[in-house]
Design an enzyme around this catalytic site. Structure first.
Site, PDB file in Angstrom:
ATOM      1  N   ASP A  42      -9.163   3.817  -1.814  1.00 44.06           N
ATOM      2  CA  ASP A  42      -9.984   4.197  -0.660  1.00 44.06           C
ATOM      3  C   ASP A  42     -11.348   4.718  -1.094  1.00 44.06           C
ATOM      4  O   ASP A  42     -11.610   5.929  -1.106  1.00 44.06           O
ATOM      5  CB  ASP A  42      -9.242   5.262   0.155  1.00 44.06           C
ATOM      6  CG  ASP A  42      -7.959   4.724   0.768  1.00 44.06           C
ATOM      7  OD1 ASP A  42      -7.811   3.494   0.843  1.00 44.06           O
ATOM      8  OD2 ASP A  42      -7.100   5.537   1.148  1.00 44.06           O
ATOM      9  N   ASP A  73       0.856  -1.188   0.000  1.00 43.44           N
ATOM     10  CA  ASP A  73       0.000   0.000   0.000  1.00 43.44           C
ATOM     11  C   ASP A  73       0.896   1.243   0.000  1.00 43.44           C
ATOM     12  O   ASP A  73       2.124   1.140   0.145  1.00 43.44           O
ATOM     13  CB  ASP A  73      -0.886  -0.031   1.245  1.00 43.44           C
ATOM     14  CG  ASP A  73      -2.090   0.887   1.166  1.00 43.44           C
ATOM     15  OD1 ASP A  73      -2.258   1.573   0.134  1.00 43.44           O
ATOM     16  OD2 ASP A  73      -2.867   0.918   2.137  1.00 43.44           O
TER      17      ASP A  73
END
Length: 899
Positions: free
Chosen positions: A573, A498
């Protein structure tokens, strides 16, 4: 003075808790007007090109044509290189003839030096040259003044370069402008490099084209919109909290590939540049009202639709590949020949993944694992986010919350399940942290412009950023995944990368300063490559730790062209809103068109809390998207599938079970994606390229050729209208077996349990009906074949089987690949890979034939000459024939004859 730790926690509070406002702060991210090079380039007016081809400099060899261009305004010369590539592609490179220093050319993305074919000169005069591209009636015209390229087929122009005169190449020079220098000192990394502005631009015109696609990642419709009057689409990898929908803002990844499609042809443009890039799109038919289009038709308007595309990059060279198709399949193959195909994942990675930020400790992991068993919901992977580490030090475990990670992993292994842990590329600056010390001592960190280690703020606080562009750094990183280096790891633990845009909380636009140094190159030159390199090194580490035997699974947030070779991506997200559920479809379709098939979105939405209806619908949609993972933000309530009442638990269970039953088909699709580059999840126009009704559709999709999915994505939806393509086709509802004709809009009443899915007539799809706690537990279970008949064609399908996790399918040809065919009332299985060797205990348990007529008997014939009568049932109301217990091994030849 305020300590660095106080500053860090202020930044952390802003990053995490102010994100609770659930909206992106657009002020953090540039528009074109705020990006100096984009504003400069966009200010150029069409039709005023200063570039002229110097035909007297033309040189033609067996591999390429070279030709100098001159800018008549400043007399700077450029070098044009033209290549005819194998597979109906053309490569165009433009660089300075004599640059002040070398300009960046993107490495490690192309899988090899593309093989060339000879160009031949057909004619030349003072106005230009004509070259043959080898194919029938296909040639390339170079016009001298102004410089322009046209690719022709017969009398038709397929594509033109610089037809609008927007080629612009800012040459490197020693800066003498003091004011500019002062600004660069005040705002380091935001303006120009020491050699001044170096942006490039080139326009392309596509006659006959109204639909273009690709250039992910953007939260937008599948068909790209025109950018007249607004910002161009931006390609610049950024960490964007809860991104906005339907705008051209940059997101986490950047793949500079655009596809054009019309009923006559599909083509592709691959702009190989890793710097910040903007893409403008205009169309001569955009903005016309329905009335205006009707008026054109009545008046017999001869205006040919045309789309114009302009690429603008901050630095580097022009290196563009023109993929001439002509079919969608051809373009996919052409792009795969350049950048490679989708990595073939372990079969278990195609199953269901359970994640949140964060599972608290080992006891929490065990409780969630047990919850799936108690509620009879299968899953394969449980994930641990950043809180599992010792103070955000990656490759470590929190000694209090996860004191015995191997015991935890062994517990999962005993149930044939797996884990993913997060390993981000920002490294805590801490002299007691082994990873940091080794990177610093080896000089592997990215440097700032003064030569010191570049540092910025991220989850651990003050962090260094490894220079993954350095192959020695990547090799060292890969070695850290060895079992004796990554303490507590085991063979059933995989990795999540990430924040690898990279994310720098206190950096400009939440990322790295552009003047940070990767060896001799600035970040501005190669920014979009960083995430690719992180995933590349991580995947190599997982391969190396097994001695090259096991296939890796690595999920990345940032990506570039070629990232498909190393694993999966997700859409970042997102938010628990209906519009975010809807946008997951075009976002993954766009990625599939440019090579990245292994795509998914956080089921349920990362930010906010979904209603139970939204959560159920998201599971139903995610079950039919390639990467199937639920994930949630730290501040959201827990949302394991059984926490919303028994009725909703049952609905989620059914969606997940449908995914598991279809795993043989998913696995087969990924096998083909790995070998041919064909996308797993496809827009309808890929299979029906002349059906204009499909060109803008992005609320439904195909899985391979044979399954059509129209998820329910409207709140309170009581019905959906699915378009079933193909005149003369038939489609079967996979749940009811109802038959429907193609080339129609079909209204489907739905309830909360409905997932509209249709199987194409003329196809055969394998399933496994015995769903167990994980995919590995189903490894040797029998198959059920669903045969959908069609009046238009014989039915065909495939069955692919291997061990599900090693490279033995490739290195040792250990796999089974069968052709399944139904013709003349006989269903047969034949070997498609005579040179392969693999033995499976799985067998054929049942055969369901849709659109059948009732036979008098059904006979199974095997190569040993044996014949066995099969039991069968026939449902006359639905024309469904079910053959029970053929019992034949899935890996051998056999035939079932109906009489």
């Amino acid at each position: 003075m305020i300590s660095n730790y106080i500053i860090f926690y202020i930044l952390l509070w802003l990053a995490v808790f102010l994100s609770g406002t659930w909206a992106v702060d657009r002020g953090n991210f540039k528009t074109c007007d705020q990006s100096a090079f984009c504003k400069r380039q966009r200010a150029l007016k069409p039709g005023q090109s200063p570039y002229r081809a110097l035909l007297e400099t033309l040189e033609l060899t067996n591999t390429k044509l070279t030709l100098q261009l001159i800018n008549d305004n400043n007399k700077v010369r450029l070098l044009l290189e033209l290549y005819r590539l194998q597979g109906n592609m053309t490569r165009v490179k433009i660089n300075e003839l004599k640059p002040l220093k070398p300009r960046f050319e993107v490495p490690d993305v192309l899988i090899n030096d593309p093989p060339t074919e000879p160009l031949s000169l057909l004619s030349q005069d003072e106005n230009g040259v004509v070259l043959s591209l080898g194919a029938d009636s296909q040639w390339l015209i170079v016009s001298a003044k102004p410089f322009r390229l046209d690719i022709m087929e017969g009398r038709e122009v397929l594509l033109s370069l610089n037809s609008r005169g927007l080629l612009a190449f800012e040459h490197l020079r020693i800066r003498k402008d003091t004011a500019e220098w002062v600004l660069n000192v005040v705002c380091p990394g935001w303006l120009f490099s020491p050699t001044g502005p170096s942006s490039i631009s080139l326009d392309f015109s596509l006659p006959g084209v109204e639909h273009v696609y690709g250039i992910p990642e953007h939260a937008d419709s599948l068909k790209l919109k025109t950018t007249d009057g607004g910002d161009p689409y931006r390609l610049f990898n950024l960490d964007v909290f809860q991104y906005e929908l339907f705008n051209p803002m940059a997101l986490y990844g950047a793949i500079p590939v655009m596809l054009s499609h019309s009923a006559q042809r599909t083509m592709g443009i691959f702009w190989l540049n890793a710097a910040e890039t903007w893409v403008d799109i205009s169309s001569n038919t955009a903005g016309k009202t329905v009335f205006g289009q009707m008026l054109d038709y009545v008046q017999g308007s001869s205006e040919t639709p045309q789309t114009d595309v302009r690429w603008i990059s901050e630095s580097g060279i022009i290196d563009v590949f023109i993929m001439l198709g002509p079919t969608p399949t051809d373009v996919f193959s052409q792009y795969a020949s350049l950048t490679g195909t989708q990595a073939f994942p372990p079969l278990s990675a195609l199953a269901y993944h359970q994640c949140r930020w964060n599972y608290n400790d080992q006891e929490d992991v065990a409780a969630v694992d047990q919850g799936f068993d108690e509620h009879d919901i299968p899953y394969d992977f449980i994930w641990l986010d950043i809180e599992h580490t010792d103070g955000k030090r990656y490759f470590t475990w929190d000694p209090h919350k996860f004191p015995q990670p191997k015991d935890m992993l062994q517990g999962l292994m005993d149930k044939r399940r797996k884990m993913v842990t997060i390993v981000d590329p920002h490294i805590k600056v801490d002299s007691s942290y082994k990873i940091h010390n080794e990177i610093r001592s080896k000089g592997f960190y990215v440097k700032n412009k003064d030569g010191g280690d570049y540092e910025g703020w991220c989850w651990p606080g003050n962090s260094g950023y490894p220079d993954f562009t350095n192959p020695e750094m990547r090799a060292w990183w890969a070695s850290m995944f060895a079992y004796d280096q990554y303490a507590g790891s085991m063979e059933n633990m995989y990795t999540w990368n990430d924040m690898n845009e990279p994310s720098v909380f206190n950096g400009p636009e939440v990322t790295m300063h552009k003047d940070a140094l990767h060896g001799n190159w600035e970040n501005r030159d190669l920014h979009n490559l960083y995430g690719l390199y992180v995933q590349m090194a991580t995947a190599e580490g997982l391969i190396e730790r097994s001695g090259g035997v096991e296939r890796p699974f690595v999920l990345t947030r940032a990506f570039f062209a070629g990232s498909q070779r190393y694993g999966a991506v997700w859409t970042g997200d997102n938010t628990a809103e209906w519009e975010h559920l809807k946008i997951s479809i075009p976002m993954c379709l766009s990625l599939g068109l440019v090579g990245v098939s292994f795509c998914g979105a956080d089921v349920g939405g990362f930010f906010k809390s979904p209603s139970t209806e939204l959560l159920v619908r998201w599971y139903q949609t995610g079950a039919y998207q390639p990467f199937f993972r639920a994930h949630a933000h730290l501040d959201t309530p827990r949302r394991e599938p059984w926490l919303f009442g028994p009725e909703n638990t049952a609905l989620i269970r059914e969606a997940v079970r449908q995914r598991y039953a279809l795993l043989p088909y998913w696995y087969q699709l990924f096998y083909h994606a790995h070998h041919s580059g064909q996308p797993v999840m496809r827009p309808l126009w890929v299979e029906y390229p002349q059906d204009t009704a499909t060109f803008s559709m992005d609320d439904q999709f195909l899985l391979g050729r044979d399954l059509l999915v129209h998820p329910v994505t409207e709140e309170g939806g009581r019905g959906v209208t699915a378009y079933l393509p193909g005149k003369g086709e038939v489609w079967f509802d996979v749940h009811t077996f109802q038959k429907h004709n193609g080339a129609q809009n079909l209204y489907i009443p739905v309830t909360i349990s409905s997932i509209p899915v249709f199987q194409r007539g003329g196809s055969i799809i394998p399933r496994k009906a015995r769903v167990r706690r994980s995919s590995s537990c189903m490894e040797h279970d029998p198959y059920t074949l669903f045969v959908a008949l069609s009046p238009k064609r014989f039915a065909q399908g495939e069955l692919y089987i291997d061990d599900g996790h090693t490279f033995n399918f490739d290195k040792q040809k250990q796999f089974i690949h069968r052709r399944l065919s139904f013709a003349n009332k006989a269903l047969s299985s034949r070997n498609l890979a005579p040179g392969s060797q693999f033995i499976t205990p799985s067998w054929i348990e049942k055969i369901v034939i849709l659109g059948a007529s009732k036979p008098s008997k059904a006979t199974l014939k095997t190569p040993d000459g044996k014949e066995n009568l099969l039991e069968f049932e026939f449902d006359a109301s639905m024309s469904v024939l079910t053959l029970r217990k053929p019992g034949v091994n899935a890996g051998v030849d056999w035939t079932v004859v109906l009489q």
